[in-house]
Scaffold this motif. Structure first.
Motif, PDB file in Angstrom:
ATOM      1  N   ARG A 133       1.001  -1.089   0.067  1.00 18.88           N
ATOM      2  CA  ARG A 133      -0.005   0.110   0.111  1.00 18.88           C
ATOM      3  C   ARG A 133       0.780   1.489   0.029  1.00 18.88           C
ATOM      4  N   ASP A 134       1.964   1.264   0.421  1.00 24.23           N
ATOM      5  CA  ASP A 134       3.094   2.259   0.338  1.00 24.23           C
ATOM      6  C   ASP A 134       3.477   2.693  -1.073  1.00 24.23           C
ATOM      7  N   TYR A 135       3.479   1.654  -1.909  1.00 25.69           N
ATOM      8  CA  TYR A 135       3.613   1.970  -3.246  1.00 25.69           C
ATOM      9  C   TYR A 135       2.652   2.389  -4.008  1.00 25.69           C
ATOM     10  N   LEU A 136       1.629   1.724  -4.063  1.00 24.09           N
ATOM     11  CA  LEU A 136       0.313   2.304  -4.703  1.00 24.09           C
ATOM     12  C   LEU A 136      -0.736   1.927  -4.107  1.00 24.09           C
ATOM     13  N   GLN A 137      -1.554   3.116  -4.189  1.00 27.15           N
ATOM     14  CA  GLN A 137      -2.854   2.863  -3.128  1.00 27.15           C
ATOM     15  C   GLN A 137      -3.909   3.034  -4.202  1.00 27.15           C
ATOM     16  N   GLU A 138      -5.156   2.867  -3.825  1.00 25.37           N
ATOM     17  CA  GLU A 138      -6.312   2.893  -4.704  1.00 25.37           C
ATOM     18  C   GLU A 138      -6.666   4.406  -4.892  1.00 25.37           C
ATOM     19  N   GLY A 139      -6.774   4.339  -6.367  1.00 24.47           N
ATOM     20  CA  GLY A 139      -7.086   5.683  -7.066  1.00 24.47           C
ATOM     21  C   GLY A 139      -5.673   6.103  -7.602  1.00 24.47           C
ATOM     22  N   ASP A 140      -4.718   5.711  -7.537  1.00 20.46           N
ATOM     23  CA  ASP A 140      -3.490   5.966  -8.154  1.00 20.46           C
ATOM     24  C   ASP A 140      -3.353   5.546  -9.776  1.00 20.46           C
ATOM     25  N   LEU A 141      -2.904   6.453 -10.416  1.00 22.33           N
ATOM     26  CA  LEU A 141      -2.835   6.226 -11.674  1.00 22.33           C
ATOM     27  C   LEU A 141      -1.359   5.691 -12.023  1.00 22.33           C
ATOM     28  N   ILE A 142      -1.235   4.773 -12.958  1.00 23.00           N
ATOM     29  CA  ILE A 142       0.100   4.181 -13.369  1.00 23.00           C
ATOM     30  C   ILE A 142      -0.032   3.958 -14.924  1.00 23.00           C
ATOM     31  N   SER A 143       1.300   3.826 -15.556  1.00 22.34           N
ATOM     32  CA  SER A 143       1.413   3.536 -16.810  1.00 22.34           C
ATOM     33  C   SER A 143       2.063   2.362 -16.829  1.00 22.34           C
ATOM     34  N   ALA A 144       1.626   1.293 -17.594  1.00 21.87           N
ATOM     35  CA  ALA A 144       2.268  -0.014 -17.503  1.00 21.87           C
ATOM     36  C   ALA A 144       2.277  -0.724 -18.989  1.00 21.87           C
ATOM     37  N   GLU A 145       2.704  -1.740 -19.168  1.00 22.76           N
ATOM     38  CA  GLU A 145       2.771  -2.597 -20.516  1.00 22.76           C
ATOM     39  C   GLU A 145       2.079  -3.975 -20.225  1.00 22.76           C
ATOM     40  N   VAL A 146       1.343  -4.386 -21.124  1.00 21.79           N
ATOM     41  CA  VAL A 146       0.599  -5.455 -20.856  1.00 21.79           C
ATOM     42  C   VAL A 146       1.546  -6.641 -21.143  1.00 21.79           C
ATOM     43  N   GLN A 147       1.589  -7.368 -20.431  1.00 20.51           N
ATOM     44  CA  GLN A 147       2.783  -8.755 -20.330  1.00 20.51           C
ATOM     45  C   GLN A 147       2.034  -9.985 -21.049  1.00 20.51           C
ATOM     46  N   SER A 148       0.853 -10.250 -20.401  1.00 19.16           N
ATOM     47  CA  SER A 148       0.029 -11.432 -21.177  1.00 19.16           C
ATOM     48  C   SER A 148      -1.319 -11.174 -20.740  1.00 19.16           C
ATOM     49  N   VAL A 149      -2.131 -11.839 -21.682  1.00 23.81           N
ATOM     50  CA  VAL A 149      -3.775 -12.120 -21.322  1.00 23.81           C
ATOM     51  C   VAL A 149      -4.204 -13.239 -20.831  1.00 23.81           C
ATOM     52  N   PHE A 150      -5.052 -13.176 -19.673  1.00 23.71           N
ATOM     53  CA  PHE A 150      -5.542 -14.338 -19.280  1.00 23.71           C
ATOM     54  C   PHE A 150      -6.739 -14.851 -20.367  1.00 23.71           C
ATOM     55  N   SER A 151      -6.985 -16.294 -19.933  1.00 28.30           N
ATOM     56  CA  SER A 151      -7.808 -16.904 -20.926  1.00 28.30           C
ATOM     57  C   SER A 151      -9.388 -16.106 -21.004  1.00 28.30           C
ATOM     58  N   ASP A 152      -9.680 -15.505 -19.613  1.00 25.13           N
ATOM     59  CA  ASP A 152     -11.091 -14.924 -19.831  1.00 25.13           C
ATOM     60  C   ASP A 152     -10.851 -13.556 -20.284  1.00 25.13           C
ATOM     61  N   GLY A 153     -10.007 -12.775 -20.422  1.00 26.55           N
ATOM     62  CA  GLY A 153      -9.752 -11.629 -21.311  1.00 26.55           C
ATOM     63  C   GLY A 153      -8.947 -10.622 -20.543  1.00 26.55           C
ATOM     64  N   ALA A 154      -8.672 -10.837 -19.128  1.00 26.82           N
ATOM     65  CA  ALA A 154      -8.019  -9.986 -18.054  1.00 26.82           C
ATOM     66  C   ALA A 154      -6.626  -9.858 -18.691  1.00 26.82           C
ATOM     67  N   ALA A 155      -6.099  -8.611 -18.636  1.00 31.08           N
ATOM     68  CA  ALA A 155      -4.771  -8.682 -19.073  1.00 31.08           C
ATOM     69  C   ALA A 155      -3.820  -8.391 -17.641  1.00 31.08           C
ATOM     70  N   SER A 156      -2.348  -8.965 -17.982  1.00 32.00           N
ATOM     71  CA  SER A 156      -1.531  -8.732 -16.646  1.00 32.00           C
ATOM     72  C   SER A 156      -0.677  -7.766 -17.114  1.00 32.00           C
ATOM     73  N   LEU A 157      -0.356  -6.849 -16.253  1.00 31.30           N
ATOM     74  CA  LEU A 157       0.501  -5.738 -16.679  1.00 31.30           C
ATOM     75  C   LEU A 157       1.919  -5.823 -15.822  1.00 31.30           C
ATOM     76  N   HIS A 158       2.796  -5.074 -16.503  1.00 31.54           N
ATOM     77  CA  HIS A 158       4.146  -5.213 -15.662  1.00 31.54           C
ATOM     78  C   HIS A 158       4.592  -3.846 -15.845  1.00 31.54           C
ATOM     79  N   THR A 159       5.588  -3.103 -14.891  1.00 34.12           N
ATOM     80  CA  THR A 159       6.063  -1.976 -15.040  1.00 34.12           C
ATOM     81  C   THR A 159       7.686  -2.214 -14.699  1.00 34.12           C
ATOM     82  N   ARG A 160       8.182  -3.007 -15.676  1.00 35.70           N
ATOM     83  CA  ARG A 160       9.401  -3.588 -15.187  1.00 35.70           C
ATOM     84  C   ARG A 160      10.585  -2.657 -15.943  1.00 35.70           C
TER      85      ARG A 160
END
Lengths: 294, 185
Positions: A133-160
């Motif tokens: 929670r110290d890193y990212l809280q509810e309501g924060d905005l982030i920019s990220a890249e999509v790493q993979s997509v789950f079978s039901d359509g949800a995307a998995s992101l990474h900020t590497r």
């Protein structure tokens, strides 16, 4: 204080397509039969019933060799690997954050896909979980890249990478994902003095250009210094330009935003939101883009 | 996305959540209605849910929820039908895949003559009232509801009248949708 202008609602005139499209587009609505030929494979926006290929969304038919699909006007963002997205944290769960990215399901940002402050590389321990929670809280905005997509359509992101991470001060504009053009890079530093991130999911982030480019923290510490008035004006003008381009359904990419900004300079920032001024600016932008194409 | 209780999420398809409400100024005299407690509103919301679960291709959206909120601004008979037609256009505009349009209409009988699209005084008169929600391309019925008693022989005529009204509605909705598509592409 300037007076408030009010006006009555009037039917909108859409700026017609200036360049004639090659060939008539086949427009369909749900329930229309596209073809009765069984040789075609069905793509998105269609379904098969009794050997007939029927459209399930309202849009234009796209045919690529044997694949038939219908592209709808307005859809939620469908994650694809390698896309840049801008999202807002909605939940902090055990080892992940749920990010809202204007798609069907909330995207997921796993703790292991996030850079630790200081750039260390180690296994995430239980203390890291508690410090999430110290890193990212509810309501924060982030920019990220999509790493993979789950079978039901949800995307998995990474900020590497150092260029992704929590976003500081700036303005968010939400547009339809179909209006953001696919390009090689989505982080642009515009010469007018602001930077813009064009998320593929339709979230566009405008922020003042940072003077020093080296950040060793990996995007966690937000810069909370007050932004000077000139930068704020540039950002507001850019935001109104983007809104104008969106209402006229023009594709968004760095050149179109820049031309629109330059076309809007003679007008006051708040005048850009008036319909006639919007039409005029967008016509001029479209003209310049056509000239650019040659 | 799933909002509210996660446990209600269906693993292989989407949940269609409908809410139906009447504005206070919608009928002749302004009546303050309880926000969600009205039994009629709950029943019509359930009907909406059933009609749209039949029409939307829910298996393409596992574990998610599609919300349809309908608020009636002016009630003059055929409230549910207006809600269904408006929601069809809304779902189409949102880009959610559907089998077909869902067109709805009421029908009734007045002394042997079948009437289509009853208005509020005609509904209040107490005669039999048939509500039909149709998928026009295939002629499949999504919802059929009858209130008051109707003789079996008269059912055909009333059903035919409602079907005709639905098909006419489909033509109007279709025209609007295509105009909008042409405007935008």
């Amino acid at each position: 204080m300037a007076a408030i202008t009010m006006r009555l609602p009037v039917p909108r005139r859409a700026v017609g397509p200036s360049a004639p499209r090659g060939g008539e587009k086949h427009l369909v609505a749900p329930g229309d039969t596209i073809t009765t030929d069984t040789g075609y494979m069905r793509g998105h926006g269609t379904y098969v019933e009794e050997e007939k290929l029927i459209a399930s969304v309202a849009g234009a038919v796209e045919r690529v060799n044997k694949l038939v699909c219908v592209k709808a006007l307005k859809t939620r963002y469908n994650g694809e690997v390698g896309d840049i997205v801008v999202g807002r944290i909605t939940e902090v769960q055990q080892k992940r954050w749920k990010v809202e990215t204007n798609s069907r399901l909330d995207s997921v940002l796993l703790l292991s896909s996030m850079n630790l402050p200081g750039g260390e590389l180690r296994r995430r321990s239980a203390e890291d979980e508690l410090a999430m929670r110290d890193y990212l809280q509810e309501g924060d905005l982030i920019s990220a890249e999509v790493q993979s997509v789950f079978s039901d359509g949800a995307a998995s992101l990474h900020t590497r990478s150092l260029k992704y991470g929590k976003l500081g001060q700036g303005v968010l504009v939400q547009v339809s994902p179909s209006l953001v053009k696919r390009q090689k890079t989505h982080f642009h530093d515009l010469p007018c003095g602001a930077s813009v991130i064009l998320g593929n999911n339709g979230f566009i982030w405008i922020y003042p250009t940072a003077e020093q480019k080296d950040e060793e923290a990996g995007g966690f510490t937000t810069n909370l210094e007050p932004v000077p008035l000139s930068d704020r004006e540039v950002i507001s003008r850019l935001r109104n330009c983007i809104v104008a381009l969106v209402t006229q359904q023009l594709m968004l990419f760095d050149t179109s935003i820049l031309y629109c900004y330059e076309a809007s300079l003679p007008h006051q920032i708040k005048d850009i939101l008036k319909p006639e001024v919007m039409e005029e600016i967008v016509l001029e932008t479209r003209q310049r883009l056509l000239d650019l194409e040659g | 996305q799933m909002r509210g209780s996660r446990s209600k999420a269906l693993a292989e398809r989407a949940l269609v959540n409908c809410r139906y409400s009447l504005a206070a100024f919608s009928t002749g005299e302004r009546r303050r209605r309880p926000p969600h407690g009205d039994r009629q509103c709950a029943e019509l919301a359930l009907h909406l849910q059933q009609s749209f679960e039949a029409a939307i291709l829910t298996h393409l959206y596992p574990r998610s929820q599609i919300d349809i909120y309908v608020q009636i601004l002016q009630a003059d008979g055929g409230n549910y039908c207006a809600g269904v037609n408006a929601a069809t256009l809304a779902v189409m505009d949102a880009g959610i895949p559907m089998r077909d349009y869902v067109c709805a209409s009421t029908a009734g009988l007045a002394e042997e003559t079948p009437l289509a699209d009853l208005s509020a005084p005609e509904e209040a008169a107490g005669g039999p009232r048939l509500v039909l929600a149709l998928l026009p391309a295939t002629g499949q019925i999504a919802l059929l509801q009858l209130s008051a008693r109707l003789h079996q022989e008269r059912l055909e005529a009333a059903l035919e009248a409602a079907g005709q009204a639905c098909r006419a509605l489909h033509a109007v909705l279709d025209r609007g949708v295509r105009e909008r598509l042409r405007e935008v592409t």
